[in-house]
Structures are given as structure tokens and as C-alpha cells.
Design an enzyme around this catalytic site. Structure first.
Site, PDB file in Angstrom:
ATOM      1  N   ALA A   5      28.579  30.059 -30.187  1.00  0.00           N
ATOM      2  CA  ALA A   5      29.277  31.057 -29.366  1.00  0.00           C
ATOM      3  C   ALA A   5      28.320  32.178 -28.984  1.00  0.00           C
ATOM      4  O   ALA A   5      28.318  32.654 -27.840  1.00  0.00           O
ATOM      5  CB  ALA A   5      30.477  31.617 -30.124  1.00  0.00           C
TER       6      ALA A   5
ATOM      7  N   LEU B   1      27.672  30.851 -38.842  1.00  0.00           N
ATOM      8  CA  LEU B   1      27.994  32.213 -38.392  1.00  0.00           C
ATOM      9  C   LEU B   1      28.202  32.309 -36.882  1.00  0.00           C
ATOM     10  O   LEU B   1      28.174  33.398 -36.311  1.00  0.00           O
ATOM     11  CB  LEU B   1      26.897  33.198 -38.834  1.00  0.00           C
ATOM     12  CG  LEU B   1      26.801  33.467 -40.331  1.00  0.00           C
ATOM     13  CD1 LEU B   1      25.677  34.455 -40.632  1.00  0.00           C
ATOM     14  CD2 LEU B   1      28.117  34.019 -40.891  1.00  0.00           C
TER      15      LEU B   1
ATOM     16  N   ASP C  25      35.742  32.452 -31.885  1.00  0.00           N
ATOM     17  CA  ASP C  25      34.336  32.818 -32.069  1.00  0.00           C
ATOM     18  C   ASP C  25      33.764  33.452 -30.795  1.00  0.00           C
ATOM     19  O   ASP C  25      32.988  34.415 -30.855  1.00  0.00           O
ATOM     20  CB  ASP C  25      33.508  31.594 -32.503  1.00  0.00           C
ATOM     21  CG  ASP C  25      33.813  30.333 -31.688  1.00  0.00           C
ATOM     22  OD1 ASP C  25      34.714  30.375 -30.811  1.00  0.00           O
ATOM     23  OD2 ASP C  25      33.156  29.305 -31.913  1.00  0.00           O
TER      24      ASP C  25
HETATM   25  O1  PMV Z   1      33.602  26.464 -38.703  1.00  0.00           O
HETATM   26  P1  PMV Z   1      33.764  27.676 -37.868  1.00  0.00           P
HETATM   27  O2  PMV Z   1      33.209  28.896 -38.517  1.00  0.00           O
HETATM   28  O3  PMV Z   1      33.268  27.500 -36.463  1.00  0.00           O
HETATM   29  O4  PMV Z   1      35.331  27.966 -37.753  1.00  0.00           O
HETATM   30  C1  PMV Z   1      36.212  27.005 -37.264  1.00  0.00           C
HETATM   31  C2  PMV Z   1      37.583  27.559 -37.227  1.00  0.00           C
HETATM   32  C3  PMV Z   1      38.653  26.561 -36.783  1.00  0.00           C
HETATM   33  O5  PMV Z   1      39.888  27.270 -36.737  1.00  0.00           O
HETATM   34  C4  PMV Z   1      38.777  25.450 -37.793  1.00  0.00           C
HETATM   35  C5  PMV Z   1      38.346  25.973 -35.413  1.00  0.00           C
HETATM   36  C6  PMV Z   1      38.554  26.915 -34.258  1.00  0.00           C
HETATM   37  O6  PMV Z   1      37.970  26.662 -33.206  1.00  0.00           O
HETATM   38  O7  PMV Z   1      39.303  27.887 -34.379  1.00  0.00           O
END
Ligand code: PMV
Length: 328
Positions: free
Chosen positions: A114, A110, A157
Site C-alpha cells: 500500500a 507493515l 491499508d
Molecule cells: O496482513 P495484512 O497486514 O495486510 O492485513 C490483512 C487484513 C485483512 O483484513 C485480513 C485483509 C484486508 O484486506 O483487510
């Protein structure tokens, strides 16, 4: 010296993951589980960091924290990354006592990294006379995250936890458009295992290297889909938005980033009446999301818990939560 407390929300990717790494658009929302950072300036140049994930507090002199952030223990890298950005931005070198506490485990994906980065920056600004506007917090937070993650990350994020609400995000932060502050009718299912985001981003990069034209064309389709999804959110057309979740999931499936556990939860949610469902984030674990209405919510939640996926659970979260803020 008195303590300053800042908190930042978690985040959930709605649509557009992976393509967003290449500058395309995504839609992201902040969630109402928060990361808290309490901070007090010290009269010496020591930095002391405490958190539930550390068996004992981390302590080091400021001078010892000026090198590559990878040299500090993993558990404090995002906090130290934020400190480095703050020291560089303000030209200061003072020490701090810092304590972090989260309402969510980092296993859910989640956005705890960040959130802790951005909450630390907000607490630093609040505890000193160096005001930081949200755009500064985003810029410094994104730079810190890129440092820690060896240049990997779209910054979606960091934007979500800085600004809060539900956002359209593109161009690695060049476009950040608030869409709504109202919660979306989402069910969030944890798939029972943690995703390795950087490994999955590298996997997709390899795929793109091998098929540049096909990948770029398909990512452009995902980008176009975001424009439609933005419209559906603005007019609260969740039946239409649900279809877009399914279309986006088909593309993520083609990238081989989904898992049997995620697939099971996604199909179960659709069969139980969801408007649409997809994985959320890098894939390879973490969470899936399903769009529902008041009638279908209970049956979709029940279906997820009874799907037979080990460790799966429905997370009780509300979306479009407020972004980073100072706490009383
Ligand atoms: O795994 P998460 O929830 O941090 O999402 C990553 C999303 C990606 O597009 C794969 C990477 C990014 O930094 O945008």
C-alpha cells in the site's frame, strides 16, 4: 528533469481484521517507518523502475504496460498498478524514472504494498500538473491494489498510508474517520515469519461460505466492538482497549488464523503485564501488538524477546504517523 520525492508510512492493523473484508469496521494506524518513491518524468515513453528488491532495473515502454498488471514482474506490480491508474485518470501516457526505497522489510507485514502504491501516486501528482486530493489518492491506490491482488483487500491499508494517524475504517472506504494523531502505547512484536495474506483471506471466505449465518453474526459483534474501541481510543482508556484486543484475538483464534508463534508472544505479553494483546493483520505470521503503559513496556518488550520464538523481535515503531506527503 528534477526529481520529485514522496513518502508514505507503513501501517499496523489494530482491531477488526478479516471482518473488514466484508465491509465491517476496523481500526488502523500508520507507523513511522516510511517508503520513499523518487520520480522524474522522461522525454520518451520508457518506464524505468529501480529498487533494492530488484537485481537490475526494470524497463519497459508505456505501451507494454497497459495490459493486466499480473504480466509484469511481482516486484514492480504495485508501482505499475499505480502508473496505470494515473495514466487512466489523467489521460496521459508519459514515461518516468522511478526509484523506491523502504525503511522496513516487506517481511514484517507493515503495508509496504500500500505504501509504495500511494507514494508513487503522490510522486506522480507532484511531478506533473495533475493535482490529486487525498480522496483521489485513496481511490486510485485502492483500485491499483485490487488489480494486483485479484480483487482481494478491504483497502484499510491504503487509507492508513494515505491519511496517516489512527483511523476508523469501514464499508471498503465509505467511512474513513480520523481518531487521533497521537501515538498509542503499543509494543509491536514480529513473530519471525511472513504471513500469506491472500491465502488467509481465502481461508476465512471458505469458513464463511460453510457457516454463513454464524460467521455473519460473529462479524457483526466484531463491528460493534470497533465502536467501543473507537471510544476507548478517544478517551485514552487503554486498560479498556486492551480488553478489546483480547476479545478480538479470541475471535481470530476461532478462525484459526493465529499461529503457535503469535500465540506464544501474545500470552507472554499478557503475562508480563500488558493491558491486552492480539495478532495484527491477516495472521499466519507477521506481527502481534500489545497495549502497555510506561511501567509495563520494558517488561513486555523483554518478555517478547525472551519468549523463545525463533526470529521474534520487538520492532521499534511509533504509531499515528503522518500520511503520504511530498518530501523536500
Ligand atoms: O496482513 P495484512 O497486514 O495486510 O492485513 C490483512 C487484513 C485483512 O483484513 C485480513 C485483509 C484486508 O484486506 O483487510
Amino acid at each position: 528533469m528534477s526529481q520529485t520525492i514522496a513518502s508514505a508510512p507503513g501501517k499496523l492493523m489494530l482491531l477488526g481484521e478479516h471482518a473488514v473484508v466484508y465491509g465491517h469496521a476496523c481500526l488502523v494506524t500508520a507507523v513511522n517507518l516510511r517508503m520513499r518513491v523518487a520520480l522524474a518524468p522522461r522525454s520518451d515513453d520508457t518506464v524505468r523502475i529501480q529498487s533494492a528488491t530488484l537485481s537490475e532495473p526494470f524497463a519497459a515502454p508505456v505501451a507494454g504496460l497497459r495490459g493486466p498488471v499480473q504480466e509484469v514482474p511481482e516486484a514492480v506490480r504495485f508501482v505499475v498498478g499505480a502508473l496505470q491508474q494515473f495514466w487512466d485518470e489523467t489521460g496521459t501516457r508519459t514515461g518516468f524514472d522511478i526509484e523506491t526505497a523502504s525503511q522496513f522489510t516487506h517481511a514484517y507485514g507493515l503495508g509496504s504494498s500500500a505504501a509504495v502504491t500511494v507514494a508513487t501516486l503522490q510522486a506522480l501528482a507532484g511531478a506533473t500538473d495533475h493535482a490529486l486530493a487525498p480522496a483521489d489518492i485513496f481511490r486510485l491506490g485502492y483500485a491499483a491494489v485490487l488489480d494486483v491482488q485479484s480483487g482481494i483487500g478491504s483497502g484499510f491499508d491504503v487509507a492508513a498510508v494515505t491519511y496517516g494517524g489512527t483511523l476508523y475504517y469501514a464499508g471498503r472506504g465509505a467511512e474513513i474517520v480520523p481518531l487521533t494523531g497521537e501515538p498509542l502505547p503499543l509494543v509491536v512484536g514480529y513473530s519471525g515469519s511472513k504471513a500469506q495474506t491472500t491465502a488467509l483471506v481465502r481461508q476465512v471466505a471458505k469458513l464463511r461460505q460453510e457457516n454463513p449465518e454464524a460467521m455473519d453474526a460473529s462479524m457483526q459483534h466484531v463491528h460493534d466492538l470497533m465502536k467501543e474501541a473507537e471510544e476507548a481510543i478517544l478517551c485514552k482508556d487503554y486498560a479498556r482497549l486492551g480488553k478489546m484486543l483480547d476479545v478480538n484475538q479470541a475471535w481470530l483464534d476461532a478462525l484459526s488464523v493465529s499461529t503457535p508463534a503469535l500465540d506464544t508472544l501474545i500470552h507472554t505479553a499478557r503475562q508480563a503485564g500488558a493491558y491486552g494483546a492480539k495478532l495484527s493483520g491477516a495472521g499466519g505470521g507477521d506481527c502481534m501488538i500489545a497495549l502497555v503503559n510506561a511501567q509495563t513496556r520494558p517488561q513486555v518488550e523483554l518478555a517478547i524477546t525472551q519468549a523463545g520464538v525463533p526470529g521474534a523481535e520487538v520492532l521499534s515503531v511509533e504509531t499515528s504517523a503522518p500520511g503520504v506527503r511530498l518530501e523536500a
